[in-house]
Design a protein around this motif. Sequence first.
Motif, short mmCIF file in Angstrom:
data_model
loop_
_atom_site.label_atom_id
_atom_site.label_comp_id
_atom_site.label_asym_id
_atom_site.label_seq_id
_atom_site.Cartn_x
_atom_site.Cartn_y
_atom_site.Cartn_z
N ASP A 41 18.75 31.97 -14.69
CA ASP A 41 19.29 30.82 -13.49
C ASP A 41 19.12 29.41 -13.79
OD1 ASP A 41 20.93 30.83 -10.90
OD2 ASP A 41 19.23 29.60 -10.45
N SER A 44 21.06 28.32 -16.79
CA SER A 44 22.61 28.50 -16.53
C SER A 44 22.96 27.16 -15.69
CB SER A 44 23.15 29.81 -15.92
OG SER A 44 22.60 30.86 -16.36
N SER A 48 26.99 22.54 -15.35
CA SER A 48 27.41 22.33 -13.95
C SER A 48 28.74 22.68 -13.62
CB SER A 48 27.11 20.58 -13.66
OG SER A 48 27.96 20.05 -14.61
N TYR A 49 29.71 22.89 -14.55
CA TYR A 49 30.92 23.04 -14.44
C TYR A 49 31.29 24.71 -14.02
CZ TYR A 49 36.24 23.22 -15.33
OH TYR A 49 37.53 23.38 -15.13
N ARG A 50 30.62 25.34 -14.70
CA ARG A 50 30.87 26.87 -14.62
C ARG A 50 29.78 27.56 -13.50
NH1 ARG A 50 32.33 29.44 -20.30
NH2 ARG A 50 30.18 28.69 -20.88
N TYR A 51 28.58 26.67 -13.21
CA TYR A 51 27.60 27.72 -12.58
C TYR A 51 27.82 27.57 -11.07
CZ TYR A 51 22.84 27.76 -10.40
OH TYR A 51 21.92 28.21 -9.61
N HIS A 52 27.50 28.91 -10.87
CA HIS A 52 27.66 29.14 -9.30
C HIS A 52 26.46 29.86 -8.80
CE1 HIS A 52 31.97 28.54 -9.52
NE2 HIS A 52 32.08 29.25 -10.48
N LYS A 53 25.89 29.06 -7.79
CA LYS A 53 24.43 29.64 -7.24
C LYS A 53 24.54 30.95 -6.72
CE LYS A 53 20.84 28.28 -4.14
NZ LYS A 53 20.34 27.00 -3.10
N GLU A 55 25.13 33.75 -8.76
CA GLU A 55 25.64 34.49 -9.54
C GLU A 55 24.80 35.17 -10.52
OE1 GLU A 55 29.43 34.48 -12.90
OE2 GLU A 55 28.75 32.53 -11.79
N CYS A 56 23.79 34.60 -11.27
CA CYS A 56 23.01 35.04 -11.97
C CYS A 56 22.07 36.28 -11.57
CB CYS A 56 21.86 33.97 -12.69
SG CYS A 56 22.60 32.91 -13.74
N GLU A 159 42.39 29.57 -9.63
CA GLU A 159 41.50 28.83 -10.20
C GLU A 159 42.03 27.42 -10.13
OE1 GLU A 159 40.47 29.89 -13.90
OE2 GLU A 159 39.61 31.70 -13.69
#
Length: 751
Positions: A41, A44, A48-53, A55-56, A159
């Motif tokens: 996490d 990852s 910053s563009y694709r990271y979602h808290k 998700e990992c 999206e």
Amino acid sequence: MDKIDLIPLLDFINPAALSYTDWVNVGMALKEEGYTASDWDRWSARDSYRYHKGECFKKWTTFQGTTNPVTGATVVEMAKQGGWQPVYGGDDAEIGWDDTIGSSKDDKVIIDKNWLEGREVIEPENWDPVKDLVTYLETLFDSTENVGYVTSAWQKEGENKYLPTKGNWDRTAGELIEELNICDGDVGAVFGDYKPECGAWIRFNPLDGKGCKNDNVTDFRFALVESDSMEIDKQNEIIRTLELPLACLVHSGGKSLHAIVRIDAANYAEYRKRVDYLYNVCRKNGLEIDPQNRNPSRLSRMPGIMRNDKKQWLIDTNIGKSSFIDWQEWIEAVNDDLPDPESMGNVWNNLPELAPPLINNILRQGHKMLLAGPSKAGKSFALIELCIAIAEGAKWFDWTCAQGRILYVNLELDRASCLHRFKDVYENFNLQPEHLANIDIWNLRGKSVPMDKLAPKLIRRASKKNYIAIVIDPIYKVITGDENSADQMANFCNQFDKVCTELGCAVIYCHHHSKGSQGGKRSMDRASGSGVFARDPDALLDLIELDITDELIKQEENKAVCGACIAFLTKHKPDYTEDISQDDECSEKAMQDYCKHSFSQDMYIDLVNNYVYPARQKVKQRTAWRIEGTLREFPKFPPVNLWFDYPVHHVDDIGALADIEADSEPPAWKKNFKKKKSPADNKNDRRKSIESVFDICKSFGEIVTLKAMAEYSGVTEKTVRTHLTEHGGFTIESHGKVEKMEKVENVSSFS
């Protein structure tokens, strides 16, 4: 072997530059190697563009393991591609099978990422979109080449990201430039209206007008370098410091610069190779590149366009090195790992010790030796004999060998044949195999790879074996490049240096002769291909066949038959020496007559069939050879003459071969024989020579002088004056000025 800590390696892997599959593979590898979801996490979050808290952590629970798991090797390989280099901790450090062997200093790293500050990109105040586009098109395309561009985009359901369509490719650069020049600033009227929220795109390589795929690219001219995971200013500094051969540098209107790099590849294969090199250098120097931009038909941001109220604008053109080749040569040369020069005064009284001999008076340990010869010379047997001599601490031909472990790399024989040959040589030499553990054999027939690929694999397998020598037989199986090319063969031979340096052992290899008679050549000129083969090794031993005379064959048959009879008598009539003299023992006829009268007919037939006949046949199958050498570390040795009695060589100790000529070699009195010229011929040569010198000096200036002609010819002015006077067709004026007469009289006197 201790596992590598993968966490520091993650610093060399940019999650924003990975595909979804590669990102997941990193997570699976971390879990397989015992790391936590938090580790994945934290890494990852750099995207910053694709990271979602969260998700990992959700994804982590789905990694249940498989029969073919993703391991830490995947992370190691990704890190290497990002510029990571393994550092070894001393002589006892374990080396993995896939580790890179060599210097820890990277010869393609120019920028210290710890001192990267950034170089500001200044947005233009008076921006002319049409000028940007025209300059871009003129820089990248010829007027008749088709240009691909996209002004329409679409969104996936749910999206916010816009994706470009295939776009257009039906107009040439010349047509587009012509329309731009009369569009009155309305770019949309030329290319089509675009959505301001997503901008527009353009392809940087020309197309065939039939499509927009890689197959439609007509010239592999440019590649795209883009990084959207670091600050624009730092991207700009790296791009310019690396002196990338840029045709255009475009601001994307977002968080990246689009660098259009000159590649100028002849074909798609060369394009891929050059782009891989380009991306590798960029990554090693801190530019985190999007790997999806490799394709020659890739879209880039079109300058002269607005995107979310920000400009897509042309920053610069034609910066950095002028071509890819110039840039590549600069990259290779700008940073090296070479030692500094040292003063002889500092070491005069404390010289390093010389490496001990491996083959006495021939080769030192840690050096290189080439054994060259024609086919059927028994080169492989000679190398097997050498392996055995080193393993047992015995003599090889005329030379004593140091004892130690040796690796024989077999590239030509099948495994069974190779192993049998070693046993055959032992038995024919009547050697007791007391140190077989000193011999390792690596059988690679059908599995060999080019030497530049074999060398690191060889080093890995041999790193803990303490070999004092490695034999590679033969090298034609692993040659990379044209063997007649000096530079390519120099690169090839450098691989042997790597093996010597990394393992501290000698490398011994064999090569074949060129075609044709070899007797008239020097030993170092006989090996096939470039002269590098002769100059590179520290010792070159060359085998050349000797022309055996009929008289010598009869003498050898006589000795062989006498030996066979003595062996038979020793076994069946040990007291035979009471009946015959030593002179009789040297006579084939006397020995056979004695045996015929001493034994029954059946025993005599046994002697003939099982002793005499095999001895005769062996002599008839025997060949004779001479070894000559060119040595770097030792004085030249006298030629060594050998008999090759399959499967072993024997030194000619009695000198039977001393006077035999080699392979149709001309007798000494014929060597360097030149027909003597007559005085008239010599005079005519001088006449032609002086005319040629005068004409050449005349081409340098209007006035020809004795001094100029003497300097050009490398003789004195007096000599030139003598030759001019003898010629008679020139005048010598005051101050040494020389002029040619319009017509030479009595020319026939010189013919």
